[in-house]
Scaffold this motif. Structure first.
Motif, PDB file in Angstrom:
ATOM      1  N   ILE A 293      16.749 -54.495 -22.106  1.00  0.00           N
ATOM      2  CA  ILE A 293      16.252 -54.109 -20.789  1.00  0.00           C
ATOM      3  C   ILE A 293      15.789 -55.381 -20.073  1.00  0.00           C
ATOM      4  CG2 ILE A 293      14.677 -52.631 -19.494  1.00  0.00           C
ATOM      5  CD1 ILE A 293      16.609 -51.100 -21.307  1.00  0.00           C
ATOM      6  N   LEU A 355      15.774 -45.088 -20.859  1.00  0.00           N
ATOM      7  CA  LEU A 355      16.558 -46.229 -20.397  1.00  0.00           C
ATOM      8  C   LEU A 355      17.816 -46.423 -21.234  1.00  0.00           C
ATOM      9  CD1 LEU A 355      13.513 -48.631 -20.009  1.00  0.00           C
ATOM     10  CD2 LEU A 355      14.769 -47.553 -18.120  1.00  0.00           C
ATOM     11  N   ASP A 359      19.833 -51.876 -18.572  1.00  0.00           N
ATOM     12  CA  ASP A 359      19.146 -51.430 -17.356  1.00  0.00           C
ATOM     13  C   ASP A 359      18.225 -52.542 -16.855  1.00  0.00           C
ATOM     14  OD1 ASP A 359      20.330 -48.983 -17.272  1.00  0.00           O
ATOM     15  OD2 ASP A 359      18.558 -47.821 -17.823  1.00  0.00           O
TER      16      ASP A 359
END
Length: 366
Positions: A293, A355, A359
Motif C-alpha cells: 500500500i 485494501l 492501492d
C-alpha cells in the motif's frame, strides 16, 4: 519413564494397531494421550528459551519471517547467501551452521527476514541435537522453506514433516471448522451439520475426558478426523505455509527432474549455480500473501519507494493506520483511496474498507 519414552511407546502402539472402525476409539484415545505428552515437550521449549518461544536470540524484523529447515548439508547456508547477501558458513561437512543466521531479502518493496537454522536430525522433536530450539524458531515464522537434497528428497521430506508435526506445526493446512464452547454443566453436547465418518460420540467424549473437559458444546461443521479434533482442543497449533525447496538439481537426471516438478508446493533449484532462484523468490512472495500500500501525503505525489506491507487478510484502512502509527487511527476522519479496491478514483472510505495490492491511500484527520 520419561516423557520421550512414553511418546515412543504410544507411537509404537498406534503403528501396531490395525486401523478400522472397531479400533477408532482406541486409536483416538492414544492420539489424545500422545498430543498431551508432546504438549509437555512444547512447554519445555518455551521455558528453556526464556518464555520467548524463539529458542535463539534473533529479533524479529521486517515485514515477514521465513525459516530454512532441513537436514545438515542440504545447502541452506548457500541459499541464504545467494538470496540475501548475508554470509553464512557453507561447507561439505555436516553441522556447519551451529546457530541461527539471519539475513534480509528485499523484494517488491518488502523486507523479508530469512533465517538459516542449524540442520535438524531425526528425533529432533524428542530432544536430539538442537531440534527443540530450531522448531521453536520455526513456530514464529510466516513461511517455512523445507530445503531438501534433490538426490534423496522424499525420505527426508517425510522425516522433517514428522518432526514439525510433532511440535504442533501444520504445513499448508487450515484448521478444521470446529467450535468448542465450555459450559458449567450439561455434559458433552455434540452438534454436527455434516455426517461424521471418522469420529463417533463415544470417541469424542473419551478424547474430551483425556483433556479434562467434562461440560462443553462441540459444533462440527466439517467431517473432522481425530487428529483435527485434538488440534481444536489443544488450540495452540501453528498453521503455516510451506515451500519444499529441492536443491542440487544439477546432480539428478532430466527424468527425475520432470517427476519432482509435478509435486505440489515445490520449487526446484541449484543454489550453487543460481538456477531458478528468481522463481523461488516469486513463490516466497506468493506464499507470504503480502500486499503493498502506497502513501500519498496531501498535495504531493504518492511515495512508491517505501510501501506499507500488510497481510492480504489483514489489510483494512484501520490496519494500514496502525502499521504507520497506533495513534493515527484515533485521529482518522476518512481516507481517500486510489486503486482496484474502489469503484472510482479517488474514493472516500472508512476505516473498515479492505485494501488491494498497490492501492494508494491518503489519510484525512479529524
Amino acid at each position: 519413564m520419561s516423557t520421550t519414552q512414553k511418546i515412543t511407546e504410544i507411537e509404537n502402539e498406534i503403528a501396531r494397531t490395525q486401523k478400522n472402525k472397531a479400533t477408532n476409539f482406541h486409536i483416538g484415545l492414544l492420539k489424545a494421550k500422545l498430543a498431551r505428552l508432546r504438549q509437555q515437550l512444547l512447554d519445555g521449549v518455551s521455558k528453556s528459551s526464556g518464555g520467548t518461544g524463539e529458542g535463539f536470540d534473533v529479533t524479529k524484523v521486517g515485514d515477514a519471517r521465513v525459516g530454512f529447515v532441513g537436514f545438515p548439508s542440504v545447502g541452506k547456508s548457500t541459499l541464504l547467501t545467494k538470496l540475501t547477501g548475508q554470509f553464512s558458513v557453507a561447507a561439505d561437512y555436516e553441522f556447519t551452521t551451529l546457530t541461527c543466521v539471519p539475513g534480509i531479502l528485499r523484494y517488491q518493496g518488502a523486507k523479508i527476514q530469512m533465517l538459516d537454522l542449524p540442520g535438524i536430525i531425526e528425533g529432533a522433536k524428542d530432544g536430539k541435537g538442537r531440534g527443540k530450539q530450531v522448531i521453536a524458531v520455526v513456530r514464529t515464522c510466516n513461511l517455512v522453506l523445507i530445503v531438501l537434497d534433490a538426490t534423496n528428497p522424499l525420505t527426508h521430506k517425510r522425516l522433517i514433516e514428522k518432526e514439525l508435526e510433532g511440535f504442533g506445526l501444520r504445513l499448508n493446512k487450515q484448521p478444521a471448522n470446529i467450535s468448542i464452547s465450555q459450559k458449567d454443566k450439561g455434559g458433552i453436547i455434540v452438534i454436527n451439520s455434516v455426517p461424521l465418518t471418522h469420529l463417533d460420540h463415544e470417541t469424542i467424549v473419551s478424547i474430551c475426558h483425556e483433556y479434562r473437559v467434562i461440560n462443553c458444546s462441540i459444533n462440527f461443521k466439517t467431517d473432522a478426523t481425530a487428529d483435527e479434533f485434538i488440534d481444536a482442543l489443544e488450540g495452540n497449533r501453528i498453521y503455516v505455509p510451506c515451500i519444499y525447496v529441492l536443491n542440487k538439481i544439477d546432480q539428478i537426471t532430466m527424468e527425475e527432474l520432470d517427476l519432482l516438478s509435478q509435486c505440489q508446493h515445490t520449487c526446484l533449484i541449484s543454489a550453487k549455480d543460481n538456477w531458478n532462484l528468481d522463481e523461488l523468490v516469486k513463490m516466497i512472495w506468493e506464499y507470504l500473501n503480502l500486499i503493498r500500500i502506497y502513501t500519498k501525503p496531501h498535495g504531493q505525489a504518492p511515495d512508491y519507494s517505501d510501501p506499507v506491507v500488510l497481510k492480504r487478510n489483514k489489510a483494512t484502512v484501520a490496519d494500514f493506520c496502525v502499521r504507520i502509527h497506533k495513534q493515527i487511527l484515533d485521529q482518522l476522519k476518512y481516507a481517500l483511496v486510489w486503486g482496484t479496491s474502489v469503484k472510482f478514483n479517488p474514493q472516500k472510505v472508512g476505516k473498515d474498507h479492505v485494501l488491494n495490492d498497490e492501492d494508494i491511500v491518503q489519510l484525512v484527520k479529524k
